[in-house]
Motif scaffolding. Sequence first.
Motif, PDB file in Angstrom:
ATOM      1  N   GLY A 325      50.637  24.965  21.058  1.00 14.61           N
ATOM      2  CA  GLY A 325      51.435  24.728  22.229  1.00 14.61           C
ATOM      3  C   GLY A 325      51.406  26.045  23.549  1.00 14.61           C
ATOM      4  N   VAL A 326      51.554  25.884  24.917  1.00 18.82           N
ATOM      5  CA  VAL A 326      52.311  26.746  26.090  1.00 18.82           C
ATOM      6  C   VAL A 326      53.807  26.844  25.631  1.00 18.82           C
ATOM      7  CG1 VAL A 326      51.790  28.049  27.906  1.00 18.82           C
ATOM      8  CG2 VAL A 326      49.444  26.791  26.610  1.00 18.82           C
ATOM      9  N   VAL A 327      54.414  27.813  25.585  1.00 21.09           N
ATOM     10  CA  VAL A 327      55.775  27.458  25.785  1.00 21.09           C
ATOM     11  C   VAL A 327      56.252  27.752  27.216  1.00 21.09           C
ATOM     12  CG1 VAL A 327      56.564  27.449  23.309  1.00 21.09           C
ATOM     13  CG2 VAL A 327      56.795  29.966  24.427  1.00 21.09           C
ATOM     14  N   GLY A 328      55.676  29.489  27.987  1.00 18.32           N
ATOM     15  CA  GLY A 328      55.988  30.089  29.203  1.00 18.32           C
ATOM     16  C   GLY A 328      54.708  30.533  30.111  1.00 18.32           C
ATOM     17  N   GLY A 329      55.218  30.810  31.417  1.00 19.75           N
ATOM     18  CA  GLY A 329      53.722  32.186  32.181  1.00 19.75           C
ATOM     19  C   GLY A 329      54.468  32.184  33.378  1.00 19.75           C
ATOM     20  N   THR A 330      53.987  32.794  33.913  1.00 15.20           N
ATOM     21  CA  THR A 330      53.857  33.636  35.333  1.00 15.20           C
ATOM     22  C   THR A 330      52.436  34.180  35.726  1.00 15.20           C
ATOM     23  OG1 THR A 330      55.190  34.779  33.751  1.00 15.20           O
ATOM     24  CG2 THR A 330      55.034  36.055  36.030  1.00 15.20           C
ATOM     25  N   ALA A 331      53.015  33.791  37.076  1.00 14.14           N
ATOM     26  CA  ALA A 331      51.681  34.231  38.021  1.00 14.14           C
ATOM     27  C   ALA A 331      51.969  35.520  38.752  1.00 14.14           C
ATOM     28  CB  ALA A 331      51.858  32.912  38.922  1.00 14.14           C
ATOM     29  N   ARG A 332      51.420  35.678  38.694  1.00 15.04           N
ATOM     30  CA  ARG A 332      51.608  37.693  39.614  1.00 15.04           C
ATOM     31  C   ARG A 332      50.454  37.766  40.734  1.00 15.04           C
ATOM     32  NH1 ARG A 332      53.048  42.537  37.192  1.00 15.04           N
ATOM     33  NH2 ARG A 332      53.949  41.733  36.604  1.00 15.04           N
ATOM     34  N   ILE A 333      50.843  37.952  41.812  1.00 13.33           N
ATOM     35  CA  ILE A 333      50.102  37.811  42.815  1.00 13.33           C
ATOM     36  C   ILE A 333      50.530  39.299  44.064  1.00 13.33           C
ATOM     37  CG2 ILE A 333      49.733  36.960  45.607  1.00 13.33           C
ATOM     38  CD1 ILE A 333      51.617  34.328  44.013  1.00 13.33           C
ATOM     39  N   ALA A 334      49.390  39.603  44.270  1.00 10.78           N
ATOM     40  CA  ALA A 334      49.587  41.423  44.337  1.00 10.78           C
ATOM     41  C   ALA A 334      48.214  41.629  45.697  1.00 10.78           C
ATOM     42  CB  ALA A 334      48.468  42.818  42.935  1.00 10.78           C
ATOM     43  N   LEU A 335      48.642  42.537  46.122  1.00 11.72           N
ATOM     44  CA  LEU A 335      47.805  42.802  47.308  1.00 11.72           C
ATOM     45  C   LEU A 335      46.409  42.715  46.864  1.00 11.72           C
ATOM     46  CD1 LEU A 335      47.442  42.233  50.753  1.00 11.72           C
ATOM     47  CD2 LEU A 335      48.548  44.799  50.489  1.00 11.72           C
ATOM     48  N   ASP A 336      45.041  42.273  47.509  1.00  9.78           N
ATOM     49  CA  ASP A 336      43.841  42.976  47.708  1.00  9.78           C
ATOM     50  C   ASP A 336      43.137  43.714  48.127  1.00  9.78           C
ATOM     51  OD1 ASP A 336      41.912  43.284  46.276  1.00  9.78           O
ATOM     52  OD2 ASP A 336      40.751  41.035  46.138  1.00  9.78           O
ATOM     53  N   LEU A 337      43.807  45.562  48.071  1.00  4.92           N
ATOM     54  CA  LEU A 337      43.711  45.939  49.275  1.00  4.92           C
ATOM     55  C   LEU A 337      41.881  45.850  49.923  1.00  4.92           C
ATOM     56  CD1 LEU A 337      45.234  48.247  51.446  1.00  4.92           C
ATOM     57  CD2 LEU A 337      45.384  49.751  49.709  1.00  4.92           C
ATOM     58  N   ALA A 338      41.083  46.056  48.977  1.00 13.18           N
ATOM     59  CA  ALA A 338      40.107  46.494  49.059  1.00 13.18           C
ATOM     60  C   ALA A 338      39.482  45.708  49.542  1.00 13.18           C
ATOM     61  CB  ALA A 338      39.583  46.645  47.533  1.00 13.18           C
ATOM     62  N   ALA A 339      39.946  44.685  49.223  1.00 12.98           N
ATOM     63  CA  ALA A 339      39.125  43.455  50.582  1.00 12.98           C
ATOM     64  C   ALA A 339      40.040  42.881  51.886  1.00 12.98           C
ATOM     65  CB  ALA A 339      39.410  42.357  49.646  1.00 12.98           C
ATOM     66  N   VAL A 340      41.643  44.071  52.021  1.00 17.34           N
ATOM     67  CA  VAL A 340      41.474  44.055  53.540  1.00 17.34           C
ATOM     68  C   VAL A 340      40.309  44.082  55.325  1.00 17.34           C
ATOM     69  CG1 VAL A 340      43.431  44.627  54.681  1.00 17.34           C
ATOM     70  CG2 VAL A 340      43.792  43.851  52.614  1.00 17.34           C
ATOM     71  N   ASP A 341      40.691  43.782  55.568  1.00 20.81           N
ATOM     72  CA  ASP A 341      40.300  44.079  56.962  1.00 20.81           C
ATOM     73  C   ASP A 341      40.801  45.495  57.692  1.00 20.81           C
ATOM     74  OD1 ASP A 341      38.188  44.408  59.320  1.00 20.81           O
ATOM     75  OD2 ASP A 341      38.379  42.726  59.787  1.00 20.81           O
ATOM     76  N   ARG A 342      40.621  46.573  57.398  1.00 23.03           N
ATOM     77  CA  ARG A 342      41.646  47.499  58.042  1.00 23.03           C
ATOM     78  C   ARG A 342      41.244  47.648  59.083  1.00 23.03           C
ATOM     79  NH1 ARG A 342      43.565  50.520  53.593  1.00 23.03           N
ATOM     80  NH2 ARG A 342      44.933  51.339  55.110  1.00 23.03           N
ATOM     81  N   ARG A 343      41.506  47.138  59.947  1.00 18.57           N
ATOM     82  CA  ARG A 343      41.242  47.332  61.530  1.00 18.57           C
ATOM     83  C   ARG A 343      42.620  47.060  62.269  1.00 18.57           C
ATOM     84  NH1 ARG A 343      36.734  43.844  63.853  1.00 18.57           N
ATOM     85  NH2 ARG A 343      37.924  42.410  63.332  1.00 18.57           N
TER      86      ARG A 343
END
Length: 872
Positions: A325-343
Motif C-alpha cells: 500500500g502507498v502511504v503518500g505521494g507528491t506531484a512536482r510540476i517544473a517548467l520545460d524550458l527546452a519545449a517553450v517557443d522562445r519568441r
Amino acid sequence: MAEPQKTPAPEQLSQDDALALIRRPLRLTRLGMAAERLWRSFWPLVSLLLVILSALMLGLQDLLAVELVWGLGVLGVLAILAAALRGARQMRWPRRAEALARLDETLPGRPIQALIDRQAIGLEDAASAAVWRAHQARMASRAALARPVPADLSLTRRDPYALRYAAALAFAVALIFGSLLRVGSVGDMAPGAGQTLAGGPAWEGWIEPPRYTGLPVLYLGDQTGDVLDIPQGSRVTLRLYGEVGALTLSETVSGRVGDVPPASDPAHSFDVVQPGHLSIDGPNGRAWDVRLIADAPPQIAVSGAPETESFGRMALPFAASDDYGVVGGTARIALDLAAVDRRHGLAPDPETRGPIDLPLPLPIAGDRADFTEALIEDFSDHPFANLPVTFTLMAEDAAGQLTASEPFHAVLPARRFFDPMAAVVIEQRRDLLWQRSNAARIAQILRAVSHRPEDLFRSETAYLRLRVILRRLEAMAPYGLSDDQVAELSQAMWDLAVQLEDGDVSDALERMRQAQERLSEAMRRGASDQEIAELMQELREATDDYLRQLSRQAQQDGQQQGQEMAQNPNSMQMTQDDLQRMMDRIQELMDQGRMAEAQQALEELQQLMENMRVTQGQGQNGQSPGEQAMEGLAETLRDQQGLSDQAFRDLQEQFNPGANAGESTGNEGRNGGQGRGQSHEPGQQGQQQGQQQGQGGQDGATPGGSQDLGQSLADRQQALRDELRRQQGTLPGAGSPEGQAAQDALDRAGRAMDGAEEALRDDDYASAIDRQSDAMEALREGMRALGEQLAQEQQGQPGQGTEQGRQQAEGRDPLGRDQGSNGSIGTNENLLQGEDVYRRARELLDEIRRRSGEGERPDHELEYLRRLLDRF
C-alpha cells in the motif's frame, strides 16, 4: 426451627445465666474485633504479597536481567519480614471483657453491665430486693435483644493513599492477563535449576513482521520446516531458559556489528535485514535458513494526458501501486524550458521560479495497493499556465521507500480566453511574469491594441482599468519592477481579462449574443469538449434569461401584441421546447465531432432569435409589486450605468480635450442617445436625464465649464440616490432572509452613490467611477436577492410560472399540442405526415419518457404523462 431462648426467673438469675443469654453475639463480636486488629496490623504485609505475586504472574521477571531479579527478590523478602514483624508487634488478641464492653455499648441502658452487677445495700430489705430483681429482669430482657457488632475494617486513616486498593487492582490484572504458571519461572533462574527442567523445550521465540504488512506473528516453536520466508524488517524475539550458557544464539540475519550482546543472554531481540542463518545451539536447539521477502518499492506513473475541466481546472490522471500500500505521494510540476517557443515575450531568459509541489490525492477508503486517481488543481493564474511543463510523480510506501515516475511532458492546462482583448491581456500578463524586463514592450502592445477602444470594450470601466495598468507599467518600467509591483500588476491584468471574458452585460439579448459568439469562437479554435460543454451551458442560461425578458415585455404589451400576431397569418411562433430541441441538436452534433454542422445550426439559431417572437400566454396585464420593484431597480441600474459612462467621458476630456468629438456615432445607443447617461429604455426619467446631460455637455464645451459639469453630474447622482431610497421603502419581502439580503445590498448601493456624489462635487472623477462601479455591483446583488424572493413566492402559488400554465393559456396541452375544438385532444391537421412516421413516433415516446422522469414537474402533469405511457 430453633426454640426461643428462655430467660430464667429473676430470683434464679446468676451471673453465668445472664452471660449465657448473650453467648453467641459475644463470640461473634469478639471474632470481629480480632479481624479488625489482624487487618490493621498486617494490611501492609498482605498488600506487599499481592504486589509481588502480581509481578510474578505477569512475567515481569522474564523481562529483567537475572541479577536484577534476584536483587529485587532480596528486597522483597526483607520487606515481607519487616511487615510481618510490624504486624506481630501491633497485634493483640481481644479479651472477653473488651468484647462485652463493645457489645454493651450497642444496647440501651448498658443491660449487660447491669446483669453482672450485685446488689450492694438493702439485701435484707424485702422491698429493696424486689426492686433489684425487677431491675435485673428488665435488663435481662434488653440483653436478650443483643446482636453481634460488625467489624470495622476501614483503613482510611492508616492508609490515606489507598495503597491496598492499588495492590488489589494489580492482582486482579494479573489474574486476567497473567498466569500462576509463570511464577515458577523464578525457580529456573536459580543456579543449577536447569538440571531439574522437564524434557520440553528450553527456549521460546517469535517473529513479528512489520505492522504495515498485516501478516500474523510466527511462533518459532511451531515451525516444522528448516527454511523461514519472512518479510524484510521483521523483528525476532528469543527467550532462553535454564542455566546461563546452556543455550546460545547464533545468527547472521541482523547484520549487527560492534556492541553485540553475548550469545548466552537469556533474552534477545533484533531486526532481520538480510538473508542468513538462525540457530539456537544447545539441548533441544533448532536451526533455520532465513530467506527475505523483499519489500518492493512503490510504482507510480501518469496514466493519461492532463485534461481541462470546467473553469480551467486541470485533471491529471495517474496510477499507483505497492505490495503493501502507498502511504503518500507528491506531484512536482517544473517548467520545460527546452519545449517553450522562445519568441516574442518569451525570448529573454525567464526569471528563476521553483517547481510546483503538490500532495497527491489518495483513496479515503479501500485498498491503496493498486489504485487510480486524478490530481485536480487550478493553475489558470500561475506563471506556468498554458506553457510546456514536466510532471514528475513520487510515491512513498510504509517502509519509507520513494519512487519517482518518468517526467511526463505536456502543456499545463489552464483557463482559455476566447474574447480577443482578454486573450491579449492574458498573453501580456504571461510575458510580464516570464521576465519583468518585458514591461515596456507590454505597455506598447497594450496601447497599440487598445487604440480604438470603442471596437473592443463593451464597458467603459474595463477600458479605464486598462488605462490605469498602462500608466503604472509606463511609470515603473524605466526604474525596474519589484516583486510586489509585479504581483500587483499581474493580479490587475488577470482581473481585467476575467472581466473582459465574462463581460458585464445586463441586457439579456446582448448576453445571449455574447454567449453565442464565444461558443462559435471556441468551435473554430478546436477547444476541448469540457470547455465547449461549459460554453453551451452558458448559452442555455443566457437564452433562458432572454426568454424571461420577452415574457415580461409581452405582459407589458398585453393584448395588443396578441392581436398583432393574430392578424398576421405569416407570423412564426416558437415555443421554449422548440429552442430546447435546437440546442440539444447542436449539443449532439458537437458530441459527434461534426463541428461544421454544429456551427451552421448555431448560426441558424442566432438568426431565429433575432427575427422571431417567442410565444407567450395571454397573462394578466398588471404586474405584481415584486415585478414592479424589479423593473424599477433595473431602470435604476441602467441610469447608474449611463451616469458612470458620462463620468468616464468627462475624465477623458480632462486629460485629452476633444478626444470624444468624433466618437458619437460609435457610442450611439439603441434609442438614439449618445450614451451620456441616457437610459436604454424609453421613459420619463431617461428623458429628463437626457435633457440634463445635454445641458451638462454644453457646459463642458465652454472654458471653465468643468466645475459646472461636475455639479450637474453630482445633482443627477443625488436624484438617482433619492429614487433608490424611494424604491427601498416599497421593496416587498420584508422579514424574509432574501428580502433582508436585498435591503442590505441596496443600502450598500446607496452608500456608494453618496460617495460618488461627493467625489463628483470635488471633480474627482476617478474615485466617482469607482464608487459608481460599487453601486452597480450592489444593485445587481439586490436584484438577485429580490429575484430569489419572487421565485419562492411563485412556488407557493400553484399554477403560476409553470410550463403547463403557459401552454394552457395559449390553447395547448402539456405536450405543446393544440387542444382542438369541441373538447377534443389535438387536431387531425398535419397528422402522420412525413417520410419517417415511425421515427417521429419513437421520438415522441422518448420525449414522454424523459419528461415523466423530471421530478420537478407538477404532479398532475406527471400523472398525465404516466397515463400516456401506460396507454402506448
